[in-house]
Design a protein around this motif. Structure first.
Motif, PDB file in Angstrom:
ATOM      1  N   GLY A 221      25.395 -27.028 -11.378  1.00  0.00           N
ATOM      2  CA  GLY A 221      24.878 -25.726 -11.793  1.00  0.00           C
ATOM      3  C   GLY A 221      24.789 -24.758 -10.626  1.00  0.00           C
ATOM      4  O   GLY A 221      25.110 -23.568 -10.758  1.00  0.00           O
ATOM      5  N   ASN A 222      24.356 -25.270  -9.469  1.00  0.00           N
ATOM      6  CA  ASN A 222      24.264 -24.434  -8.265  1.00  0.00           C
ATOM      7  C   ASN A 222      25.639 -23.952  -7.825  1.00  0.00           C
ATOM      8  O   ASN A 222      25.819 -22.788  -7.439  1.00  0.00           O
TER       9      ASN A 222
ATOM     10  N   ILE B   6      19.928 -34.711  -4.771  1.00  0.00           N
ATOM     11  CA  ILE B   6      19.912 -33.677  -5.811  1.00  0.00           C
ATOM     12  C   ILE B   6      20.514 -34.271  -7.078  1.00  0.00           C
ATOM     13  O   ILE B   6      21.427 -35.106  -7.024  1.00  0.00           O
ATOM     14  N   MET B   7      19.996 -33.869  -8.216  1.00  0.00           N
ATOM     15  CA  MET B   7      20.537 -34.351  -9.481  1.00  0.00           C
ATOM     16  C   MET B   7      21.954 -33.802  -9.666  1.00  0.00           C
ATOM     17  O   MET B   7      22.221 -32.637  -9.337  1.00  0.00           O
TER      18      MET B   7
ATOM     19  N   GLU C  20      21.398 -38.949  -9.733  1.00  0.00           N
ATOM     20  CA  GLU C  20      21.012 -38.413  -8.431  1.00  0.00           C
ATOM     21  C   GLU C  20      22.151 -38.578  -7.439  1.00  0.00           C
ATOM     22  O   GLU C  20      22.792 -39.621  -7.359  1.00  0.00           O
TER      23      GLU C  20
ATOM     24  N   PRO D 108      23.778 -32.807 -12.340  1.00  0.00           N
ATOM     25  CA  PRO D 108      23.899 -31.562 -13.104  1.00  0.00           C
ATOM     26  C   PRO D 108      23.352 -30.341 -12.360  1.00  0.00           C
ATOM     27  O   PRO D 108      23.888 -29.236 -12.484  1.00  0.00           O
ATOM     28  N   GLU D 109      22.296 -30.539 -11.562  1.00  0.00           N
ATOM     29  CA  GLU D 109      21.738 -29.417 -10.796  1.00  0.00           C
ATOM     30  C   GLU D 109      22.717 -28.967  -9.722  1.00  0.00           C
ATOM     31  O   GLU D 109      22.907 -27.760  -9.492  1.00  0.00           O
ATOM     32  N   LEU D 110      23.345 -29.921  -9.042  1.00  0.00           N
ATOM     33  CA  LEU D 110      24.332 -29.582  -8.018  1.00  0.00           C
ATOM     34  C   LEU D 110      25.476 -28.778  -8.620  1.00  0.00           C
ATOM     35  O   LEU D 110      25.902 -27.761  -8.072  1.00  0.00           O
TER      36      LEU D 110
END
Length: 320
Positions: free
Chosen positions: A66-67, A59-60, A48, A62-64
Protein backbone atom coordinates in the motif's frame (compact mmCIF):
# COMPACT_ATOMS: atom_id res chain seq x y z
CA UNK A 1 -12.45 1.12 -31.36
CA UNK A 2 -10.89 3.95 -29.36
CA UNK A 3 -7.49 3.75 -27.70
CA UNK A 4 -5.75 5.61 -24.91
CA UNK A 5 -2.17 6.74 -25.51
CA UNK A 6 0.51 6.72 -22.79
CA UNK A 7 4.27 6.96 -22.77
CA UNK A 8 4.71 3.99 -20.43
CA UNK A 9 2.45 1.10 -19.52
CA UNK A 10 3.39 -1.14 -16.60
CA UNK A 11 1.65 -4.51 -16.35
CA UNK A 12 1.63 -5.83 -12.77
CA UNK A 13 1.39 -4.44 -9.25
CA UNK A 14 4.01 -6.16 -7.07
CA UNK A 15 7.31 -4.67 -5.82
CA UNK A 16 8.84 -4.71 -9.32
CA UNK A 17 5.88 -2.98 -10.97
CA UNK A 18 5.44 -0.36 -8.25
CA UNK A 19 9.15 0.48 -8.10
CA UNK A 20 9.12 0.89 -11.88
CA UNK A 21 6.06 3.13 -11.51
CA UNK A 22 7.78 5.32 -8.91
CA UNK A 23 10.87 5.81 -11.10
CA UNK A 24 9.10 6.41 -14.40
CA UNK A 25 6.57 8.78 -12.83
CA UNK A 26 9.34 10.78 -11.14
CA UNK A 27 10.90 11.11 -14.59
CA UNK A 28 7.73 12.97 -15.64
CA UNK A 29 6.63 10.21 -17.98
CA UNK A 30 2.95 9.55 -18.57
CA UNK A 31 2.57 6.24 -16.71
CA UNK A 32 -0.36 3.83 -16.62
CA UNK A 33 -0.17 0.77 -14.37
CA UNK A 34 -2.50 -2.10 -15.22
CA UNK A 35 -2.56 -3.57 -11.73
CA UNK A 36 -4.88 -6.54 -12.18
CA UNK A 37 -7.89 -7.56 -10.13
CA UNK A 38 -5.69 -9.21 -7.47
CA UNK A 39 -3.24 -6.35 -7.12
CA UNK A 40 -0.18 -6.25 -4.88
CA UNK A 41 1.60 -9.47 -5.79
CA UNK A 42 2.58 -12.27 -3.43
CA UNK A 43 3.35 -9.89 -0.57
CA UNK A 44 -0.40 -9.48 -0.13
CA UNK A 45 -0.31 -13.07 1.22
CA UNK A 46 2.58 -12.38 3.62
CA UNK A 47 1.74 -11.46 7.18
CA UNK A 48 5.00 -9.77 8.17
CA UNK A 49 8.04 -8.74 6.13
CA UNK A 50 11.24 -8.45 8.16
CA UNK A 51 13.89 -8.46 5.43
CA UNK A 52 12.91 -5.39 3.39
CA UNK A 53 15.43 -2.60 4.17
CA UNK A 54 14.19 0.40 6.11
CA UNK A 55 11.76 -1.36 8.46
CA UNK A 56 13.75 -2.43 11.55
CA UNK A 57 10.60 -3.66 13.31
CA UNK A 58 9.21 -5.32 10.16
CA UNK A 59 6.10 -4.35 8.22
CA UNK A 60 2.98 -6.21 7.16
CA UNK A 61 3.10 -7.26 3.50
CA UNK A 62 -0.17 -5.53 2.48
CA UNK A 63 0.94 -2.33 4.26
CA UNK A 64 4.27 -2.32 2.41
CA UNK A 65 2.51 -2.71 -0.92
CA UNK A 66 0.00 0.00 0.00
CA UNK A 67 2.86 2.38 0.83
CA UNK A 68 4.62 1.64 -2.45
CA UNK A 69 1.43 2.22 -4.42
CA UNK A 70 0.73 5.50 -2.60
CA UNK A 71 4.25 6.65 -3.43
CA UNK A 72 3.72 5.86 -7.12
CA UNK A 73 0.36 7.66 -7.09
CA UNK A 74 2.00 10.68 -5.46
CA UNK A 75 4.23 11.08 -8.52
CA UNK A 76 1.36 10.67 -10.95
CA UNK A 77 1.01 6.98 -11.80
CA UNK A 78 -2.54 6.10 -12.83
CA UNK A 79 -3.87 2.65 -11.91
CA UNK A 80 -6.47 0.40 -13.47
CA UNK A 81 -7.77 -2.47 -11.31
CA UNK A 82 -8.23 -5.00 -14.09
CA UNK A 83 -6.30 -7.74 -15.85
CA UNK A 84 -4.64 -7.21 -19.20
CA UNK A 85 -6.23 -9.66 -21.64
CA UNK A 86 -4.08 -9.34 -24.78
CA UNK A 87 -0.94 -7.60 -26.03
CA UNK A 88 0.61 -6.65 -29.36
CA UNK A 89 4.27 -5.63 -29.18
CA UNK A 90 5.01 -6.00 -32.91
CA UNK A 91 4.87 -2.31 -33.84
CA UNK A 92 6.70 0.81 -32.73
CA UNK A 93 3.66 1.67 -30.62
CA UNK A 94 2.81 -1.19 -28.25
CA UNK A 95 -0.78 -2.08 -27.48
CA UNK A 96 -2.34 -3.69 -24.40
CA UNK A 97 -5.99 -4.72 -24.19
CA UNK A 98 -8.31 -4.87 -21.21
CA UNK A 99 -11.28 -6.68 -22.71
CA UNK A 100 -12.35 -4.37 -25.60
CA UNK A 101 -10.39 -1.30 -24.45
CA UNK A 102 -6.99 -0.67 -26.07
CA UNK A 103 -4.14 1.16 -24.32
CA UNK A 104 -1.09 2.26 -26.30
CA UNK A 105 2.40 3.15 -25.14
CA UNK A 106 5.86 3.75 -26.52
CA UNK A 107 7.38 1.61 -23.77
CA UNK A 108 5.98 -1.29 -21.75
CA UNK A 109 7.34 -2.81 -18.54
CA UNK A 110 6.15 -6.37 -17.89
CA UNK A 111 6.15 -7.18 -14.17
CA UNK A 112 3.36 -9.73 -13.77
CA UNK A 113 5.32 -11.95 -11.35
CA UNK A 114 5.01 -15.66 -10.71
CA UNK A 115 2.54 -17.56 -8.58
CA UNK A 116 3.45 -20.35 -6.20
CA UNK A 117 1.93 -23.71 -6.98
CA UNK A 118 -0.21 -24.90 -4.08
CA UNK A 119 -1.59 -28.25 -2.99
CA UNK A 120 -5.16 -27.13 -3.61
CA UNK A 121 -6.46 -27.63 -0.06
CA UNK A 122 -9.00 -25.26 1.48
CA UNK A 123 -7.19 -25.48 4.82
CA UNK A 124 -3.89 -24.63 3.12
CA UNK A 125 -5.25 -21.43 1.55
CA UNK A 126 -6.97 -20.40 4.77
CA UNK A 127 -3.67 -20.58 6.66
CA UNK A 128 -1.39 -18.91 4.11
CA UNK A 129 0.58 -16.32 6.07
CA UNK A 130 -0.43 -18.04 9.33
CA UNK A 131 2.07 -20.88 9.20
CA UNK A 132 1.70 -21.89 5.56
CA UNK A 133 4.32 -20.38 3.25
CA UNK A 134 5.90 -20.85 -0.15
CA UNK A 135 9.15 -19.00 0.63
CA UNK A 136 11.71 -20.31 3.13
CA UNK A 137 14.03 -17.32 2.83
CA UNK A 138 11.09 -14.97 3.44
CA UNK A 139 9.56 -16.72 6.45
CA UNK A 140 12.07 -19.17 7.91
CA UNK A 141 13.11 -16.76 10.66
CA UNK A 142 9.63 -16.97 12.22
CA UNK A 143 10.08 -20.67 12.99
CA UNK A 144 13.07 -20.63 15.31
CA UNK A 145 13.21 -23.79 17.44
CA UNK A 146 9.91 -25.06 16.00
CA UNK A 147 9.01 -28.20 14.07
CA UNK A 148 7.98 -27.63 10.47
CA UNK A 149 7.39 -29.52 7.21
CA UNK A 150 8.51 -28.96 3.63
CA UNK A 151 6.39 -30.42 0.82
CA UNK A 152 8.05 -31.42 -2.45
CA UNK A 153 10.69 -33.61 -4.04
CA UNK A 154 12.75 -31.42 -6.36
CA UNK A 155 15.92 -29.43 -5.82
CA UNK A 156 13.94 -26.44 -4.57
CA UNK A 157 12.21 -28.47 -1.85
CA UNK A 158 15.46 -29.95 -0.62
CA UNK A 159 17.24 -26.61 -0.76
CA UNK A 160 14.44 -25.03 1.29
CA UNK A 161 14.52 -27.89 3.81
CA UNK A 162 18.28 -27.49 4.26
CA UNK A 163 17.93 -23.72 4.60
CA UNK A 164 15.20 -24.08 7.21
CA UNK A 165 17.43 -26.25 9.43
CA UNK A 166 19.15 -22.98 10.38
CA UNK A 167 16.00 -22.04 12.29
CA UNK A 168 13.74 -25.02 12.93
CA UNK A 169 14.37 -27.71 15.52
CA UNK A 170 13.13 -30.37 13.06
CA UNK A 171 12.18 -30.37 9.38
CA UNK A 172 9.97 -33.14 7.99
CA UNK A 173 10.48 -33.42 4.24
CA UNK A 174 7.28 -34.92 2.79
CA UNK A 175 7.14 -36.35 -0.74
CA UNK A 176 4.39 -38.20 -2.64
CA UNK A 177 6.76 -40.65 -4.32
CA UNK A 178 9.28 -43.21 -3.10
CA UNK A 179 12.26 -41.21 -4.36
CA UNK A 180 13.17 -37.57 -4.97
CA UNK A 181 13.51 -35.84 -8.34
CA UNK A 182 16.29 -33.68 -6.90
CA UNK A 183 19.96 -34.01 -7.85
CA UNK A 184 21.98 -36.69 -6.08
CA UNK A 185 24.12 -34.22 -4.16
CA UNK A 186 21.01 -32.50 -2.77
CA UNK A 187 19.54 -35.87 -1.80
CA UNK A 188 22.73 -36.80 0.02
CA UNK A 189 22.81 -33.51 1.91
CA UNK A 190 19.18 -33.81 2.96
CA UNK A 191 19.30 -37.48 3.97
CA UNK A 192 22.44 -36.99 6.05
CA UNK A 193 21.26 -33.88 7.90
CA UNK A 194 20.40 -34.64 11.54
CA UNK A 195 17.47 -32.18 11.61
CA UNK A 196 15.73 -33.52 8.48
CA UNK A 197 13.21 -36.35 8.69
CA UNK A 198 12.23 -37.71 5.25
CA UNK A 199 8.72 -39.10 4.73
CA UNK A 200 8.17 -40.83 1.38
CA UNK A 201 4.97 -42.04 -0.33
CA UNK A 202 2.86 -39.55 1.62
CA UNK A 203 0.40 -36.80 0.77
CA UNK A 204 -1.03 -34.03 2.93
CA UNK A 205 -4.80 -34.31 3.22
CA UNK A 206 -5.35 -31.33 5.50
CA UNK A 207 -3.46 -28.56 7.24
CA UNK A 208 -4.62 -28.47 10.85
CA UNK A 209 -5.29 -25.36 12.91
CA UNK A 210 -7.88 -22.61 13.20
CA UNK A 211 -5.88 -19.38 13.30
CA UNK A 212 -2.38 -20.85 13.02
CA UNK A 213 -0.89 -24.12 11.79
CA UNK A 214 -0.84 -26.79 14.50
CA UNK A 215 -0.11 -29.84 12.34
CA UNK A 216 -0.95 -31.78 9.20
CA UNK A 217 -3.06 -34.83 8.41
CA UNK A 218 -1.06 -37.29 6.29
CA UNK A 219 -2.06 -40.25 4.15
CA UNK A 220 0.42 -42.95 3.21
CA UNK A 221 -0.25 -43.59 -0.48
CA UNK A 222 0.84 -47.22 -0.32
CA UNK A 223 -0.83 -48.37 2.92
CA UNK A 224 -3.67 -45.79 3.01
CA UNK A 225 -2.85 -45.18 6.68
CA UNK A 226 -3.85 -41.74 7.98
CA UNK A 227 -1.78 -40.07 10.69
CA UNK A 228 -1.41 -36.59 12.17
CA UNK A 229 1.91 -34.82 12.53
CA UNK A 230 2.06 -31.90 14.98
CA UNK A 231 4.09 -28.92 13.76
CA UNK A 232 4.05 -25.12 13.49
CA UNK A 233 4.72 -24.46 9.84
CA UNK A 234 4.24 -25.89 6.36
CA UNK A 235 6.41 -24.79 3.43
CA UNK A 236 5.00 -25.77 0.05
CA UNK A 237 7.86 -26.17 -2.43
CA UNK A 238 6.33 -27.76 -5.51
CA UNK A 239 7.30 -24.98 -7.90
CA UNK A 240 6.19 -21.61 -9.26
CA UNK A 241 4.24 -20.69 -12.37
CA UNK A 242 5.18 -17.44 -14.15
CA UNK A 243 2.19 -15.28 -15.01
CA UNK A 244 2.98 -15.10 -18.72
CA UNK A 245 0.07 -16.68 -20.58
CA UNK A 246 -0.95 -13.44 -22.34
CA UNK A 247 2.61 -13.00 -23.67
CA UNK A 248 2.68 -16.29 -25.59
CA UNK A 249 3.89 -15.47 -29.08
CA UNK A 250 4.62 -11.87 -28.11
CA UNK A 251 7.83 -12.29 -26.10
CA UNK A 252 10.58 -14.88 -26.06
CA UNK A 253 10.35 -17.22 -23.05
CA UNK A 254 12.34 -20.15 -21.71
CA UNK A 255 11.01 -23.71 -21.56
CA UNK A 256 9.43 -23.05 -18.14
CA UNK A 257 7.49 -20.03 -19.38
CA UNK A 258 9.66 -17.31 -17.81
CA UNK A 259 10.33 -14.28 -20.00
CA UNK A 260 13.90 -14.21 -21.29
CA UNK A 261 15.88 -11.07 -20.61
CA UNK A 262 18.58 -10.10 -23.09
CA UNK A 263 21.98 -10.21 -21.42
CA UNK A 264 20.38 -11.05 -18.09
CA UNK A 265 19.18 -7.47 -17.66
CA UNK A 266 15.69 -6.06 -18.32
CA UNK A 267 15.55 -5.92 -22.13
CA UNK A 268 13.23 -8.41 -23.82
CA UNK A 269 13.07 -9.82 -27.34
CA UNK A 270 10.92 -6.84 -28.42
CA UNK A 271 12.29 -3.30 -28.68
CA UNK A 272 10.67 -0.98 -26.17
CA UNK A 273 9.41 -3.80 -23.94
CA UNK A 274 11.19 -4.37 -20.62
CA UNK A 275 10.83 -6.97 -17.90
CA UNK A 276 11.17 -6.88 -14.12
CA UNK A 277 10.64 -9.12 -11.10
CA UNK A 278 9.71 -12.77 -10.70
CA UNK A 279 8.23 -13.04 -14.19
CA UNK A 280 11.83 -13.49 -15.40
CA UNK A 281 13.84 -13.97 -12.19
CA UNK A 282 13.25 -17.58 -11.13
CA UNK A 283 16.35 -17.72 -8.94
CA UNK A 284 16.00 -15.15 -6.15
CA UNK A 285 12.26 -14.40 -5.92
CA UNK A 286 12.66 -11.74 -3.23
CA UNK A 287 10.78 -8.45 -2.82
CA UNK A 288 14.03 -6.48 -2.72
CA UNK A 289 15.47 -8.08 -5.88
CA UNK A 290 12.14 -7.55 -7.65
CA UNK A 291 12.18 -3.89 -6.62
CA UNK A 292 15.76 -3.56 -7.84
CA UNK A 293 14.91 -4.97 -11.25
CA UNK A 294 11.89 -2.66 -11.39
CA UNK A 295 14.27 0.27 -10.92
CA UNK A 296 16.51 -1.07 -13.71
CA UNK A 297 13.59 -1.55 -16.08
CA UNK A 298 12.36 1.99 -15.41
CA UNK A 299 15.77 3.52 -16.07
CA UNK A 300 16.14 1.48 -19.26
CA UNK A 301 12.67 2.55 -20.41
CA UNK A 302 13.48 6.19 -19.70
CA UNK A 303 16.73 5.89 -21.66
CA UNK A 304 14.89 4.23 -24.54
CA UNK A 305 12.25 6.98 -24.66
CA UNK A 306 14.94 9.67 -24.63
CA UNK A 307 16.47 7.98 -27.65
CA UNK A 308 13.11 7.92 -29.44
CA UNK A 309 12.63 11.63 -28.71
CA UNK A 310 16.11 12.46 -30.03
CA UNK A 311 15.47 10.48 -33.21
CA UNK A 312 12.18 12.31 -33.74
CA UNK A 313 13.85 15.71 -33.30
CA UNK A 314 16.63 14.78 -35.71
CA UNK A 315 14.11 13.60 -38.30
CA UNK A 316 12.10 16.82 -37.91
CA UNK A 317 15.23 18.95 -38.28
CA UNK A 318 16.29 17.03 -41.40
CA UNK A 319 12.83 17.46 -42.92
CA UNK A 320 12.97 21.24 -42.44
Amino acid sequence: MSSEKNRVIIIGSGPAALTAAIYTSRANLDVLCIAGYASGGQLMLTSEVENFPGFPEGIMGPELMGNMRAQAERFGTRFIEADASKVDFSGTVHRVWIEDEVYEAEAVIVATGASAKWLGLESEQRLVGRGVSSCATCDGFFFRNKEIAVIGGGDTALEEALFLTKFASKVSLIHRRDKFRASKIMQERASSHPKINIIYDTAIEEVLGETNVTGVKLRNLKTDEVTELPLSGVFVAIGHQPNTSIFNGALKMNESGYIEAVGGETLTSETGVFVAGDVFDFRYRQAITAAGSGCKAALEAEKYLEGLHSESEEALTAAN
